[in-house]
Design a protein around this motif. Sequence first.
Motif, PDB file in Angstrom:
ATOM      1  N   ARG A 150       1.706   5.283  -0.702  1.00 24.12           N
ATOM      2  CA  ARG A 150       1.222   6.341  -0.477  1.00 24.12           C
ATOM      3  C   ARG A 150       2.488   7.020  -1.033  1.00 24.12           C
ATOM      4  O   ARG A 150       3.420   7.262   0.012  1.00 24.12           O
ATOM      5  CB  ARG A 150       1.023   7.232   1.018  1.00 24.12           C
ATOM      6  N   LEU A 203       0.861  -1.574   0.148  1.00 26.15           N
ATOM      7  CA  LEU A 203      -0.101  -0.174  -0.074  1.00 26.15           C
ATOM      8  C   LEU A 203       1.192   1.429   0.330  1.00 26.15           C
ATOM      9  O   LEU A 203       1.791   1.601   0.736  1.00 26.15           O
ATOM     10  CB  LEU A 203      -1.223   0.052   1.296  1.00 26.15           C
ATOM     11  N   VAL A 219      -4.357   5.791  -1.524  1.00 25.78           N
ATOM     12  CA  VAL A 219      -3.395   4.842  -1.727  1.00 25.78           C
ATOM     13  C   VAL A 219      -2.615   4.674  -3.328  1.00 25.78           C
ATOM     14  O   VAL A 219      -4.474   5.056  -4.329  1.00 25.78           O
ATOM     15  CB  VAL A 219      -3.208   4.103  -1.280  1.00 25.78           C
ATOM     16  N   THR A 220      -2.126   3.996  -4.250  1.00 26.96           N
ATOM     17  CA  THR A 220      -1.636   4.417  -4.963  1.00 26.96           C
ATOM     18  C   THR A 220      -2.421   3.020  -5.714  1.00 26.96           C
ATOM     19  O   THR A 220      -3.019   2.179  -4.701  1.00 26.96           O
ATOM     20  CB  THR A 220      -0.158   3.627  -5.652  1.00 26.96           C
ATOM     21  N   HIS A 269       3.435   1.005   2.852  1.00 20.50           N
ATOM     22  CA  HIS A 269       1.794   0.334   3.501  1.00 20.50           C
ATOM     23  C   HIS A 269       2.244  -1.556   3.673  1.00 20.50           C
ATOM     24  O   HIS A 269       1.882  -1.642   2.867  1.00 20.50           O
ATOM     25  CB  HIS A 269       0.757   0.819   4.426  1.00 20.50           C
ATOM     26  N   SER A 302      -3.800  -1.848   6.774  1.00 17.94           N
ATOM     27  CA  SER A 302      -2.951  -2.217   7.214  1.00 17.94           C
ATOM     28  C   SER A 302      -1.938  -2.783   8.223  1.00 17.94           C
ATOM     29  O   SER A 302      -2.993  -2.907   9.162  1.00 17.94           O
ATOM     30  CB  SER A 302      -2.093  -1.043   6.853  1.00 17.94           C
TER      31      SER A 302
END
Length: 237
Positions: free
Chosen positions: A141, A139, A148-149, A194, A203
Amino acid sequence: MRNARIRTTAVAATALLAALSLTACQSDDDAKNPGASVSPTADRSKPAADPTSTPAGNGKGNGGSSSGSAAGAGKSKDKDESKDKGKDNSDPGPGPVTDACSGANTKVTVSKVTRPINHLLLTVTNTGSKACNAYHAPLLRFDDAQAVTQVMEDSRPQAVTTIAPGESAYASILLSSADGSGKDGYTAKRLTVHFAPRSGSGSTGTPVGLALPAGTYADSTTAVSYWQSSMQDALTY
């Protein structure tokens, strides 16, 4: 009168001789055929008793001790088999890996690659003493991004990626599409990683903060792959 007595005596003597003769004949027949002397009231349909056999259930004699030995041998065998099974069950092996990888038991690095273009490679190495699972996808950023991406769903592996102590897993990061279709492009400086739990919701564990290679350009098409067991697999996405 005297003659009558003589006749009577003669008749009696004759009858006695006849009886004695018949008795003698029967004695001879019995001697020749012993079965003929068996009482006619005897039950010949029942087999003769075996003098060596022991009545069932009395627990005595040869029959009783043989049965007891067989039972004892059966119990001994069952006991031995039970012990053997117990030995097998007492060593179940290492069992399935259930610990999730996180910043507490791994080291994470990010690097730029030449092929494919516009990609970064994320590497996670297990620094703990036992294996951990890199669940789902990392996860990510970038800088202060609120979300999140996105994840490349077509990169999902067939099984969870398990990392043994000292071993690594990999994920590729697509920074921007090659056709220039991305929007809101910017130069990113930091990346926060994450780790996903087994459930895939939220997460777990400690996140990791990384400095990005200089000149890292990202836009709206940025995406990350699932964790892969090999670098080659990761860089195919």
